[in-house]
Design a protein around this motif. Structure first.
Motif, short mmCIF file in Angstrom:
data_model
loop_
_atom_site.label_atom_id
_atom_site.label_comp_id
_atom_site.label_asym_id
_atom_site.label_seq_id
_atom_site.Cartn_x
_atom_site.Cartn_y
_atom_site.Cartn_z
N LEU A 1 67.40 -31.16 196.89
CA LEU A 1 66.13 -31.28 196.17
C LEU A 1 64.96 -30.83 197.03
N ASP A 2 65.02 -31.12 198.34
CA ASP A 2 63.95 -30.66 199.22
C ASP A 2 63.92 -29.15 199.30
N ARG A 3 65.09 -28.51 199.22
CA ARG A 3 65.14 -27.04 199.22
C ARG A 3 64.44 -26.50 197.97
N VAL A 4 64.70 -27.11 196.82
CA VAL A 4 64.03 -26.68 195.59
C VAL A 4 62.52 -26.89 195.70
N ALA A 5 62.12 -28.03 196.29
CA ALA A 5 60.68 -28.30 196.46
C ALA A 5 60.05 -27.27 197.39
N ASP A 6 60.77 -26.87 198.46
CA ASP A 6 60.25 -25.84 199.36
C ASP A 6 60.03 -24.52 198.61
N VAL A 7 61.00 -24.15 197.79
CA VAL A 7 60.89 -22.90 197.04
C VAL A 7 59.71 -22.96 196.06
N LEU A 8 59.55 -24.09 195.37
CA LEU A 8 58.44 -24.22 194.42
C LEU A 8 57.09 -24.19 195.14
N ASP A 9 56.99 -24.86 196.30
CA ASP A 9 55.74 -24.83 197.05
C ASP A 9 55.44 -23.42 197.56
N GLY A 10 56.49 -22.72 198.02
CA GLY A 10 56.28 -21.33 198.44
C GLY A 10 55.82 -20.46 197.29
N SER A 11 56.43 -20.66 196.13
CA SER A 11 56.01 -19.89 194.95
C SER A 11 54.57 -20.22 194.57
N ALA A 12 54.21 -21.52 194.68
CA ALA A 12 52.84 -21.93 194.36
C ALA A 12 51.83 -21.26 195.29
N GLU A 13 52.17 -21.19 196.59
CA GLU A 13 51.25 -20.55 197.53
C GLU A 13 51.13 -19.06 197.26
N ARG A 14 52.25 -18.42 196.92
CA ARG A 14 52.18 -16.98 196.60
C ARG A 14 51.36 -16.74 195.33
N ILE A 15 51.56 -17.58 194.32
CA ILE A 15 50.78 -17.44 193.09
C ILE A 15 49.30 -17.68 193.36
N ALA A 16 49.01 -18.67 194.22
CA ALA A 16 47.61 -18.94 194.56
C ALA A 16 46.97 -17.74 195.25
N ARG A 17 47.74 -17.13 196.18
CA ARG A 17 47.20 -15.93 196.85
C ARG A 17 46.99 -14.80 195.86
N MET A 18 47.93 -14.62 194.93
CA MET A 18 47.79 -13.56 193.94
C MET A 18 46.57 -13.80 193.05
N LEU A 19 46.40 -15.05 192.60
CA LEU A 19 45.24 -15.37 191.76
C LEU A 19 43.94 -15.16 192.52
N THR A 20 43.94 -15.57 193.80
CA THR A 20 42.74 -15.37 194.62
C THR A 20 42.43 -13.89 194.77
N ALA A 21 43.50 -13.09 195.01
CA ALA A 21 43.29 -11.65 195.14
C ALA A 21 42.77 -11.05 193.83
N GLU A 22 43.29 -11.52 192.69
CA GLU A 22 42.83 -11.00 191.41
C GLU A 22 41.37 -11.37 191.17
N ARG A 23 41.02 -12.62 191.46
CA ARG A 23 39.62 -13.03 191.27
C ARG A 23 38.71 -12.26 192.22
N ARG A 24 39.19 -12.07 193.45
CA ARG A 24 38.37 -11.32 194.42
C ARG A 24 38.20 -9.88 193.96
N LEU A 25 39.28 -9.29 193.46
CA LEU A 25 39.17 -7.92 192.96
C LEU A 25 38.17 -7.83 191.81
N ALA A 26 38.22 -8.80 190.89
CA ALA A 26 37.27 -8.78 189.77
C ALA A 26 35.84 -8.92 190.25
N ALA A 27 35.63 -9.86 191.24
CA ALA A 27 34.27 -10.04 191.76
C ALA A 27 33.80 -8.79 192.50
N ASP A 28 34.69 -8.21 193.34
CA ASP A 28 34.30 -7.01 194.07
C ASP A 28 34.01 -5.86 193.12
N ALA A 29 34.85 -5.74 192.09
CA ALA A 29 34.65 -4.64 191.13
C ALA A 29 33.31 -4.78 190.40
#
Length: 425
Positions: A182-210
Motif C-alpha cells: 500500500l505504501d508503494r501505491v501511495a508513493d506512486v500516487l504522490d509522485g503522479s500528484a507532483e507531476r500533475i502539479a508541475r504540469m498545471l503550474t507550467a500550463e498556468r505559467r504559459l498562459a500568463a506569459d502568453a
C-alpha cells in the motif's frame, strides 16, 4: 472487502477448530476412558492383595472390614472358596466399567464403577474445549476486523486520493500505512500528484506569459492600424503597413517561442546578431506610445555591436523593460549600449522615482509588482535572457537602471575599435 476478509478469516479458524477440535475430543475421550479402566483395575488388584493378607493371617474377611478399602461410588464382590460372596457398596444399575483380579488363595475380586462418572468427566473436558474454541473464534473475529480495517481504510484513502487527482486537486498527501504494497501505491500516487502539479503550474505559467508577451506587440500593432485609419497619405499608409507587417512577424515569433519553451525550455536558437537592429526596432515601435504620454525614448552608446542570442527574445526583454518604464517610470527613457569584458550590455533607464526599497532584489520574482500590474514582465524577461545564456540585472534602484548582458562574438572589435558613442532620438 471488510466482509470478505472477516468471512475468510473466520472460515479458516472454523476449519482449524473442526479438524483439531474433533481429534482432541476423540483423544481426550479415549484417555479418560482408559484412565477410569486403569483405576478400576488397580482397585481390584489392591483389594485382592488385602484379602490375601487377611486370609494368610487368619483374620476375618467381612464386608464391614473391607468397606473402607472401596471407594464410595464403586461396587466390589469378593468370592472366597468355601465362603459366601462378600458384596461391598451398591451395584450400579447402568453400564459399568468392570475389573476382576484373582488372589493367591483362590479368591476372586470384582470391582465395578458406573460409566456415568466417565461421561461426566468427558462432558467437562468437552465444555473446556468448547470454551477455548469459542474464545479462539472471538479472537479470530476481532483480529480479522482489525486486519480488515488496516487494509480497507488505506485503500479507501488511496481511492479518495485518486479521485482528488481526477478532479484537479494535485496536492500529495504524503500519508503512509505501514504496509509495503500500500505504501508503494501511495508513493506512486504522490509522485503522479507532483507531476500533475508541475504540469498545471507550467500550463498556468504559459498562459500568463502568453497573455503578457502578446499584449505588447498587439498593442503596438493596434496603434499602427489606428495611424493608418487616421491618414489619407498613401506614403504614410504604406510605411505604417510595412511596420505593421513587421510587428505581425514579431508576434508570430513570440507565439512560436512560447510554444517551443513550453515543450522544452532548454531549446534555443541563439545566433550572432546586430544589437542596433533590435534597438531601432524597439524605438520605432514604442515612440508613438511615448509621444502620446508626452515623453521621449532615446538610444545612445556604442554602435554596431554584435552579440550572441535570439533577436526575438532580446526584443521581448527590451520591450518588457521599456513598457515597465512607460508604466512605472517618468521622464525620458534611454537605451545605452556598452561593452564590459567579453559581454555587450544594453542598459535601460528613466528619470522616474525608481524601484521601491521594499522590493529590492525581489523585483524579478513572479507576482511582485510595485503597482497594479501583473508582476510577470520582469520575471519573463529574466527567463528569456537566461535561456539565451545572458542575464538581466537591476544595476541601480534610483534612478532605475536595468542591464541586459549578452555574450559577444570573438570576432567583435575591441571597445576602443568600435564606433564612437552617439545618441539617436
Amino acid at each position: 472487502m471488510r466482509r470478505r476478509l472477516i468471512q475468510s478469516t473466520l472460515a479458516v479458524v472454523l476449519v482449524v477448530i473442526a479438524v483439531f477440535g474433533v481429534s482432541l475430543v476423540i483423544v481426550e475421550t479415549r484417555t479418560i476412558s482408559n484412565s477410569a479402566q486403569e483405576r478400576v483395575d488397580s482397585e481390584a488388584l489392591r483389594l485382592a492383595s488385602i484379602v490375601d493378607s487377611r486370609i494368610l493371617g487368619d483374620e476375618n474377611v467381612t464386608a464391614r472390614v473391607l468397606q473402607d478399602q472401596v471407594a464410595g461410588e464403586r461396587y466390589a464382590r469378593v468370592e472366597i472358596p468355601g465362603r459366601a460372596p462378600i458384596e461391598i457398596g451398591d451395584k450400579p444399575a447402568d453400564e459399568v466399567i468392570r475389573a476382576t483380579a484373582r488372589g493367591e488363595e483362590g479368591e476372586t475380586v470384582t470391582v465395578e464403577e458406573s460409566r456415568s462418572s466417565v461421561t461426566r468427566e468427558v462432558g467437562r473436558t468437552l465444555l473446556i474445549i468448547g470454551a477455548v474454541a469459542l474464545l479462539a473464534v472471538i479472537a479470530a473475529v476481532l483480529l480479522a476486523v482489525r486486519q480488515a480495517n488496516r487494509l480497507a481504510s488505506p485503500l479507501t484513502d488511496l481511492a479518495e486520493t485518486a479521485e482528488r487527482l481526477g478532479s484537479g486537486d494535485p496536492r500529495p498527501r504524503h500519508k503512509r500505512y505501514g504496509v509495503p504494497e500500500l505504501d508503494r501505491v501511495a508513493d506512486v500516487l504522490d509522485g503522479s500528484a507532483e507531476r500533475i502539479a508541475r504540469m498545471l503550474t507550467a500550463e498556468r505559467r504559459l498562459a500568463a506569459d502568453a497573455s503578457h508577451q502578446l499584449r505588447t506587440p498587439l498593442t503596438a500593432l493596434s496603434m499602427r492600424l489606428e495611424e493608418i485609419t487616421l491618414t489619407d497619405d498613401p506614403d504614410i499608409v504604406k510605411e505604417e503597413a510595412t511596420i505593421a507587417l513587421t510587428q505581425v512577424e514579431r508576434l508570430t515569433d513570440v507565439v512560436e517561442r512560447l510554444l517551443t519553451n513550453s515543450r522544452d525550455p532548454r531549446t534555443g536558437s541563439a545566433v550572432f546578431f546586430d544589437l542596433d537592429e533590435v534597438i531601432h526596432q524597439q524605438l520605432a515601435e514604442w515612440r508613438p506610445a511615448y509621444r502620446s504620454a508626452g515623453r521621449a525614448i532615446v538610444s545612445s552608446g556604442k554602435r554596431h555591436l554584435r552579440a550572441v542570442g535570439t533577436p526575438g527574445a532580446v526584443a521581448q526583454v527590451l520591450a518588457a523593460l521599456i513598457e515597465n518604464s512607460l508604466m512605472h517610470g517618468g521622464g525620458t527613457v534611454a537605451l545605452r549600449t556598452r561593452v564590459t569584458g567579453n559581454q555587450a550590455v544594453i542598459e535601460v533607464t528613466d528619470e522616474g522615482p525608481g524601484v521601491p526599497a521594499d522590493l529590492g532584489a525581489r523585483i524579478f520574482e513572479r507576482a511582485i509588482s510595485g503597482r497594479n500590474s501583473t508582476g510577470i514582465g520582469l520575471a519573463v524577461a529574466r527567463d528569456l535572457a537566461e535561456a539565451d545564456g545572458g542575464r538581466l540585472e537591476m544595476l541601480q534602484a534610483k534612478p532605475p537602471v536595468f542591464g541586459l548582458f549578452l555574450s559577444r562574438t570573438a570576432a567583435d572589435p575591441s571597445p576602443e575599435d568600435g564606433e564612437p558613442e552617439s545618441t539617436i532620438r
